[in-house]
Design a protein around this motif. Sequence first.
Motif, PDB file in Angstrom:
ATOM      1  N   ASN A 184      38.227 -12.926 -44.624  1.00  0.00           N
ATOM      2  CA  ASN A 184      38.966 -12.772 -45.878  1.00  0.00           C
ATOM      3  C   ASN A 184      39.365 -14.156 -46.374  1.00  0.00           C
ATOM      4  O   ASN A 184      39.965 -14.935 -45.642  1.00  0.00           O
ATOM      5  CB  ASN A 184      40.220 -11.908 -45.682  1.00  0.00           C
ATOM      6  N   GLY A 186      39.932 -10.797 -53.795  1.00  0.00           N
ATOM      7  CA  GLY A 186      38.735  -9.966 -53.751  1.00  0.00           C
ATOM      8  C   GLY A 186      37.586 -10.513 -52.929  1.00  0.00           C
ATOM      9  O   GLY A 186      36.513  -9.897 -52.884  1.00  0.00           O
ATOM     10  N   PHE A 187      37.785 -11.649 -52.240  1.00  0.00           N
ATOM     11  CA  PHE A 187      36.673 -12.264 -51.534  1.00  0.00           C
ATOM     12  C   PHE A 187      36.684 -11.883 -50.056  1.00  0.00           C
ATOM     13  O   PHE A 187      36.993 -12.673 -49.176  1.00  0.00           O
ATOM     14  CB  PHE A 187      36.698 -13.778 -51.738  1.00  0.00           C
ATOM     15  N   ASN A 188      36.367 -10.630 -49.803  1.00  0.00           N
ATOM     16  CA  ASN A 188      36.157 -10.108 -48.462  1.00  0.00           C
ATOM     17  C   ASN A 188      35.135  -8.971 -48.570  1.00  0.00           C
ATOM     18  O   ASN A 188      34.707  -8.627 -49.673  1.00  0.00           O
ATOM     19  CB  ASN A 188      37.479  -9.641 -47.827  1.00  0.00           C
ATOM     20  N   GLY A 193      36.199  -6.265 -50.854  1.00  0.00           N
ATOM     21  CA  GLY A 193      36.284  -6.639 -52.253  1.00  0.00           C
ATOM     22  C   GLY A 193      37.639  -6.524 -52.893  1.00  0.00           C
ATOM     23  O   GLY A 193      37.742  -6.573 -54.117  1.00  0.00           O
ATOM     24  N   SER A 194      38.708  -6.394 -52.097  1.00  0.00           N
ATOM     25  CA  SER A 194      40.036  -6.275 -52.700  1.00  0.00           C
ATOM     26  C   SER A 194      41.121  -6.581 -51.693  1.00  0.00           C
ATOM     27  O   SER A 194      40.888  -6.685 -50.479  1.00  0.00           O
ATOM     28  CB  SER A 194      40.259  -4.862 -53.269  1.00  0.00           C
ATOM     29  N   ASN A 240      39.881   1.290 -54.286  1.00  0.00           N
ATOM     30  CA  ASN A 240      39.839   0.088 -53.475  1.00  0.00           C
ATOM     31  C   ASN A 240      40.232   0.310 -52.020  1.00  0.00           C
ATOM     32  O   ASN A 240      39.597  -0.234 -51.111  1.00  0.00           O
ATOM     33  CB  ASN A 240      40.723  -0.999 -54.092  1.00  0.00           C
ATOM     34  N   THR A 280      32.216   2.238 -57.270  1.00  0.00           N
ATOM     35  CA  THR A 280      33.070   2.364 -56.093  1.00  0.00           C
ATOM     36  C   THR A 280      32.703   3.608 -55.301  1.00  0.00           C
ATOM     37  O   THR A 280      32.623   3.573 -54.061  1.00  0.00           O
ATOM     38  CB  THR A 280      34.541   2.421 -56.521  1.00  0.00           C
ATOM     39  N   ASP A 313      41.552  -7.489 -57.216  1.00  0.00           N
ATOM     40  CA  ASP A 313      40.126  -7.219 -57.033  1.00  0.00           C
ATOM     41  C   ASP A 313      39.287  -7.987 -58.046  1.00  0.00           C
ATOM     42  O   ASP A 313      39.815  -8.612 -58.969  1.00  0.00           O
ATOM     43  CB  ASP A 313      39.842  -5.717 -57.145  1.00  0.00           C
ATOM     44  N   LEU A 314      37.978  -7.914 -57.858  1.00  0.00           N
ATOM     45  CA  LEU A 314      37.023  -8.507 -58.780  1.00  0.00           C
ATOM     46  C   LEU A 314      36.447  -7.427 -59.687  1.00  0.00           C
ATOM     47  O   LEU A 314      36.782  -6.246 -59.557  1.00  0.00           O
ATOM     48  CB  LEU A 314      35.918  -9.227 -58.000  1.00  0.00           C
ATOM     49  N   GLU A 344      33.070  -6.454 -60.503  1.00  0.00           N
ATOM     50  CA  GLU A 344      31.737  -5.858 -60.478  1.00  0.00           C
ATOM     51  C   GLU A 344      31.775  -4.333 -60.398  1.00  0.00           C
ATOM     52  O   GLU A 344      30.846  -3.656 -60.857  1.00  0.00           O
ATOM     53  CB  GLU A 344      30.904  -6.432 -59.315  1.00  0.00           C
ATOM     54  N   ARG A 345      32.842  -3.761 -59.864  1.00  0.00           N
ATOM     55  CA  ARG A 345      32.935  -2.301 -59.774  1.00  0.00           C
ATOM     56  C   ARG A 345      33.329  -1.662 -61.105  1.00  0.00           C
ATOM     57  O   ARG A 345      33.353  -0.434 -61.225  1.00  0.00           O
ATOM     58  CB  ARG A 345      33.957  -1.908 -58.706  1.00  0.00           C
TER      59      ARG A 345
END
Length: 349
Positions: free
Chosen positions: A11, A33-35, A38-39, A71, A99, A292-293, A295-296
Motif C-alpha cells: 500500500n 488508491g494505490f494498492n 484500489g482504495s 470499495n 466494481t 479511491d481512484l 477507473e471504476r
Amino acid sequence: MTVISTPEQFNTDDLYVDLAGTVDRSLYLKCEGFNFAGSVKLKAALGMVAEAERSGRLRPGSVLVESSSGNLGVALAVIAASRGYRFVCVTDPRCNPTTHRMMEALGAEVRVVDVPDAAGGYLATRIALVESLVESDERYVWLNQYANPDNWGAHVTSTGPEIEAAFPQLDVLFVGAGTTGTLMGCARYFHARPRRVRVVAVDSVGSVTFGQRPTPRMIPGLGTSVRPALLDESYVDDVVHVAEPDTLEICHLLARRGFLFGGSTGTVVAGALAWLGRHGDETTTAVALAPDLGERYVDTVYRPSWLREHFGDAVAAGAGNGVPDPRSAEPLPALDIPVVEGPLPARSL
C-alpha cells in the motif's frame, strides 16, 4: 525494490497531490488508491479480518459476508482470495459495473438487492439480507463494517499518524463520511494529539448520517440511508454536505488535469473547497483524503450518457465535453454547497 507475497502487503501511503495549480487554493490530497484493492478500504478490511482471525470468529471454512457499495467489497475480495476464504458481497444497483465485475473476477459472489429501504436507499435492505444469510448458516461471518471498532481502529494506527508525519503543522483535515470508519479513526487520532487540528466531515446531500432529510443519491461511496453506529459527532468539528452535481464538476475538473479520481474523492475535494472558501486563508495547511481512484467510475461518473440520464443535459454538457466549466476560474466559494458548522453535539447511538 519492494517484494511481496500477498496482495494485502502493499500500500502506498505517502503520496500527496498538491492541488493548488488545479483549484487555485492550497490543498493537499492524500491518495489512498494505490494498492491492489484500489482504495482506502484495504486498511479497514485488513484490520477487521485480522481481529476476526485472532478472536477465532474467522477460521478455515468460514464464509465472509459483508454489505458494501463497492470499495470495501473489493478489498475483502482481495483478502479472501489471498487467504482462501469464500466471500459474499451484498450490494445494490448503484454499485459501479466495473466494481461488480472486479469482485467476481477475484472469486467473490455478488448479490444485488433492488428493493429500496424506508429512507429511499438500499442500506437497510442490504443489511437485512446479510443478517438472513448469517442466521441461515453458521459458517457465515459478518464483519459488520458499520459497527466494527476495528474499522476506525485501523486508521488510528495508520492514516492518522501518516498524515501527521507528512504535515506536522496541519490545520484542517477533510474526510468523507460513509461508514464513518475512516472519519472516526482520523478524528480520534487527532483528538488525542497535543496540536489542535480541525477535522471536517464531508457528506453527500441526501445522506441521513448527520441528520439531513434522505433524498435519492446516485454516486456510491459516501453517504448513508441508515445512521452509522460508529459515528460519534463529538469528535467532528464541522460538516460539509455536497450536492452530487458539485461532485461531478470536481471529478471532471481534476480529470481534465490528468487526475482520474473516484466519486468519493470528488465529493471530499468539493467539500474541502467550500469550507476553505469560507474559513481558510493563504496560511491554512489543509489536507483532504482521497479514498479511491477513478477507473471504476468510467461507466458512470465519467460517461456522458449516464450523466444525461441521471443529471440532465446541462450537467452532462458542462462535465463531459472536455471544456473547463467557466466556474472553475471563479473564486471557489462560488460553489453552492451548504455548510453545517460545528462543533456538533455528541449523540447517543
